[in-house]
Design a protein around this motif. Structure first.
Motif, mmCIF file in Angstrom:
data_model
loop_
_atom_site.group_PDB
_atom_site.id
_atom_site.type_symbol
_atom_site.label_atom_id
_atom_site.label_comp_id
_atom_site.label_asym_id
_atom_site.label_seq_id
_atom_site.Cartn_x
_atom_site.Cartn_y
_atom_site.Cartn_z
ATOM 1 N N VAL A 2 5.538 58.911 47.495
ATOM 2 C CA VAL A 2 5.490 59.400 48.875
ATOM 3 C C VAL A 2 6.385 58.540 49.770
ATOM 4 N N TRP A 3 6.271 57.218 49.632
ATOM 5 C CA TRP A 3 7.105 56.331 50.443
ATOM 6 C C TRP A 3 8.589 56.545 50.127
ATOM 7 N N ALA A 4 8.925 56.671 48.830
ATOM 8 C CA ALA A 4 10.316 56.871 48.439
ATOM 9 C C ALA A 4 10.868 58.178 49.007
ATOM 10 N N ALA A 5 10.046 59.232 49.008
ATOM 11 C CA ALA A 5 10.490 60.516 49.557
ATOM 12 C C ALA A 5 10.755 60.402 51.053
ATOM 13 N N GLN A 6 9.890 59.687 51.758
ATOM 14 C CA GLN A 6 10.082 59.520 53.197
ATOM 15 C C GLN A 6 11.353 58.714 53.493
ATOM 16 N N TYR A 7 11.552 57.632 52.775
ATOM 17 C CA TYR A 7 12.732 56.802 52.994
ATOM 18 C C TYR A 7 14.007 57.566 52.636
ATOM 19 N N PHE A 8 13.937 58.381 51.580
ATOM 20 C CA PHE A 8 15.107 59.173 51.184
ATOM 21 C C PHE A 8 15.505 60.138 52.306
ATOM 22 N N PRO B 137 20.235 54.634 51.425
ATOM 23 C CA PRO B 137 21.565 54.513 50.818
ATOM 24 C C PRO B 137 21.538 54.930 49.351
ATOM 25 N N MET B 138 22.578 55.619 48.904
ATOM 26 C CA MET B 138 22.591 56.153 47.543
ATOM 27 C C MET B 138 22.516 55.040 46.499
ATOM 28 N N LEU B 139 23.105 53.887 46.796
ATOM 29 C CA LEU B 139 23.010 52.772 45.854
ATOM 30 C C LEU B 139 21.564 52.355 45.658
ATOM 31 N N LEU B 140 20.798 52.378 46.757
ATOM 32 C CA LEU B 140 19.389 51.995 46.683
ATOM 33 C C LEU B 140 18.563 53.037 45.946
ATOM 34 N N VAL B 141 19.020 54.288 45.980
ATOM 35 C CA VAL B 141 18.333 55.326 45.205
ATOM 36 C C VAL B 141 18.328 54.941 43.731
ATOM 37 N N GLY B 142 19.498 54.522 43.227
ATOM 38 C CA GLY B 142 19.584 54.102 41.835
ATOM 39 C C GLY B 142 18.758 52.862 41.548
ATOM 40 N N VAL B 143 18.764 51.917 42.497
ATOM 41 C CA VAL B 143 17.994 50.684 42.315
ATOM 42 C C VAL B 143 16.501 50.990 42.235
ATOM 43 N N LEU B 144 16.022 51.843 43.150
ATOM 44 C CA LEU B 144 14.601 52.186 43.147
ATOM 45 C C LEU B 144 14.215 52.998 41.915
ATOM 46 N N ALA B 145 15.120 53.866 41.453
ATOM 47 C CA ALA B 145 14.847 54.628 40.235
ATOM 48 C C ALA B 145 14.699 53.687 39.039
ATOM 49 N N ALA C 168 11.339 52.968 36.777
ATOM 50 C CA ALA C 168 11.318 53.011 35.305
ATOM 51 C C ALA C 168 10.792 51.702 34.743
ATOM 52 N N GLY C 169 11.190 50.587 35.375
ATOM 53 C CA GLY C 169 10.699 49.285 34.929
ATOM 54 C C GLY C 169 9.196 49.142 35.141
ATOM 55 N N ALA C 170 8.709 49.684 36.259
ATOM 56 C CA ALA C 170 7.271 49.621 36.533
ATOM 57 C C ALA C 170 6.483 50.419 35.492
ATOM 58 N N LEU C 171 6.995 51.590 35.131
ATOM 59 C CA LEU C 171 6.331 52.388 34.096
ATOM 60 C C LEU C 171 6.334 51.662 32.757
ATOM 61 N N TYR C 172 7.462 51.013 32.461
ATOM 62 C CA TYR C 172 7.560 50.246 31.211
ATOM 63 C C TYR C 172 6.534 49.113 31.214
ATOM 64 N N GLY C 173 6.418 48.439 32.366
ATOM 65 C CA GLY C 173 5.439 47.370 32.468
ATOM 66 C C GLY C 173 4.011 47.880 32.331
ATOM 67 N N ALA C 174 3.725 49.024 32.978
ATOM 68 C CA ALA C 174 2.383 49.598 32.875
ATOM 69 C C ALA C 174 2.058 49.981 31.438
ATOM 70 N N TYR C 175 3.065 50.438 30.714
ATOM 71 C CA TYR C 175 2.877 50.825 29.306
ATOM 72 C C TYR C 175 2.398 49.629 28.485
ATOM 73 N N HIS C 176 2.939 48.458 28.774
ATOM 74 C CA HIS C 176 2.598 47.274 27.984
ATOM 75 C C HIS C 176 1.395 46.522 28.542
ATOM 76 N N LEU C 177 1.114 46.672 29.832
ATOM 77 C CA LEU C 177 0.019 45.918 30.435
ATOM 78 C C LEU C 177 -1.328 46.626 30.348
ATOM 79 N N PHE C 178 -1.307 47.964 30.395
ATOM 80 C CA PHE C 178 -2.550 48.735 30.423
ATOM 81 C C PHE C 178 -2.697 49.551 29.142
ATOM 82 N N GLU C 179 -3.737 49.252 28.396
ATOM 83 C CA GLU C 179 -3.928 49.901 27.094
ATOM 84 C C GLU C 179 -4.094 51.404 27.233
#
Length: 373
Positions: free
Chosen positions: A181-187, A192-200, A204-215
Motif C-alpha cells: 500500500v505504501w509503495a503504491a502511494q509513493y509510486f 523515481p524509477m531508479l527507486l522502483v527497482g531498488v524497492l522491488a 524480493a530480498g524480504a521474501l527471501y528472508g521470510a522464507y528462511h526465517l519463518f518455517e
C-alpha cells in the motif's frame, strides 16, 4: 429518491446526492454475500470444532451493525474530518497492536488478537485503513511546498516500524499488504524509477528472508512449488470448483465446507464456488473490479494529491487482498492467511474494512470539501 430532493441542503441530503452510489451498493452487496457465506460455511466449521451450530454466524452478526454504521457514517465526513479521525485511530490501533506482543492471545503460534470480554479483536486490522490516510497526508504534505517536511521519509520509517511489529506477531501477510500500500502511494506521488527497482529488489530480498526465517512461510512456498507435495486445503478447494461447475450444487448442498479447516475464512471462495457456481464467483470478482475501476475513474478528476493518495491506498488494499485470496483458492499463489474482503468470517476484518470503505466513499464524493492540508 430515498426522500431527498436535489435542493435538500441537510447533511444527509448533501451526502445522498454526492456519494458514489455504485461503489456504495457494491460494498453493501459484498457485505451481504459475506453474511450469506458465513451462514453456509459457519455451521460446518462450528460442528467440526464442537461449538454451537450458529456460533460463527452469531459472532459475525455482532459486528454487522458496527460495520454498516462505519460504512455509512464515515462516508458523510469531509476530507479534513477523515484525516483527523484517521490520525487518532492510527495511534490507538498501533498501540493496541504493540500490546498484542505482550498480552495477545496465542493462536497457532501467532499473537495477533486481544481478548475483550467474550470477543477476540485483531488490532492490526484497524492499522490498515488508518495507515492509508496517515501516509497519504505525510507524502502530500511533503510534496506541497519545496523545502517542506520530509513526508516520504517519515512515512517510510512509519511503514518499516509497522512491518517490523507485524513480523514479530508474526503476520507476514499483513506486513506485505502494508508495504505494498505504501509503495503504491509513493509510486503515484512520483517515485523515481531508479527507486522502483531498488524497492522491488528489497521486496524480493524480504521474501527471501521470510522464507528462511519463518518455517510456515517456507513450508507454504515448498508445497506450492512442488506439485507432488500434499497441500490439503488447496486440493479440496480445487475439487470444490470442479464440483460446483457454472451454477453450483445449490445453497447448503456443498461438501467441501465440512473438510476445509478454513472454509469460513481463507477458503470461503471455494465454498461459494461449490454451492453457487463459477458464475456467482465471477459476480463477486466483478464487484471488486467495480470498486477499483470506479475509484480510478474518480481519481482522474481529482487535483488534491492527498485525496488521490488516499484513494490509491484504499484501492490497492481492497484489490490486493481480494487478488491474493482468490489466487490462493485457485492455486495460483502460495497459501497465505489472507481473508477475502467483506466476505470471509472475521469481525475485526469486517469492521476495519468497512472503516476503509467509509473513508473511500467520503473521499470519492462529488464536490466534497478539500482539505489535504
Amino acid at each position: 429518491m430515498i426522500g431527498f430532493g436535489r435542493t435538500d441542503r441537510s447533511t444527509l441530503g448533501r451526502w445522498w446526492w454526492t456519494v458514489d452510489k455504485f461503489t456504495l451498493v457494491a460494498f453493501v452487496l459484498l457485505i451481504g454475500i459475506g453474511i450469506t457465506l458465513t451462514l453456509a460455511a459457519g455451521p460446518a466449521t462450528a460442528h467440526r470444532k464442537g461449538l454451537d451450530h450458529f456460533f460463527f454466524v452469531q459472532r459475525q452478526m455482532i459486528f454487522l451493525a458496527p460495520a454498516l454504521a462505519a460504512l455509512v457514517g464515515l462516508s458523510i465526513l469531509s476530507v479534513a474530518q477523515v484525516r483527523r479521525l484517521a490520525i487518532i485511530g492510527f495511534a490507538l490501533a498501533f498501540l493496541a497492536t504493540l500490546a498484542t506482543l505482550f498480552m495477545g492471545v496465542d493462536v497457532n503460534g501467532a499473537t495477533r488478537w486481544l481478548r475483550l470480554g467474550g470477543l477476540s479483536v485483531q488490532p492490526s486490522e484497524f492499522i490498515k485503513p488508518t495507515f492509508v490516510v496517515v501516509t497519504a497526508w505525510l507524502i502530500a504534505a511533503g510534496r506541497r511546498e519545496p523545502g517542506g517536511p520530509p513526508g516520504v521519509g517519515i512515512s517510510a520509517v512509519l511503514c518499516l516500524l509497522i512491518v517490523g511489529v507485524l513480523a514479530l506477531q508474526p503476520d507476514i501477510g499483513m506486513s506485505l499488504v502494508v508495504a505494498c500500500v505504501w509503495a503504491a502511494q509513493y509510486f503515484v506521488a512520483g517515485m523515481p524509477m531508479l527507486l522502483v527497482g531498488v524497492l522491488a529488489a528489497a521486496g524480493a530480498g524480504a521474501l527471501y528472508g521470510a522464507y528462511h526465517l519463518f518455517e510456515h512461510v517456507r513450508e507454504r512456498f515448498d508445497r506450492f512449488l512442488d506439485p507432488s507435495a500434499e497441500n490439503y486445503q488447496v486440493h479440496r478447494a480445487l475439487e470444490a470448483f470442479e464440483a460446483g461447475g457454472l451454477t453450483g450444487r445449490g445453497p447448503g448442498q456443498g461438501e467441501v465446507k465440512y473438510l476445509l479447516p478454513d472454509g469460513h475464512t481463507d477458503f470461503v471462495f471455494a465454498v461459494a464456488a461449490e454451492e453457487f457456481g463459477a458464475l456467482a464467483c465471477v459476480v463477486g470478482i466483478a464487484l471488486f473490479a467495480l470498486i477499483v475501476v470506479r475509484g480510478l475513474m474518480r481519481m482522474r478528476r481529482e487535483d488534491d494529491l492527498f485525496v488521490v493518495l488516499c484513494c490509491t491506498g484504499f484501492l490497492a488494499m481492497f484489490g490486493l487482498q481480494a487478488a491474493v485470496n482468490i489466487g490462493v483458492n485457485l492455486n495460483l499463489l502460495p497459501t497465505k492467511g489472507m481473508t477475502l474482503p467483506f466476505i470471509s468470517y472475521g469481525g475485526s476484518s469486517l469492521v476495519a474494512l468497512s472503516i476503509g470503505a467509509g473513508f473511500l466513499l467520503a473521499l470519492m464524493r462529488r464536490q466534497a470539501p478539500g482539505g489535504g492540508g
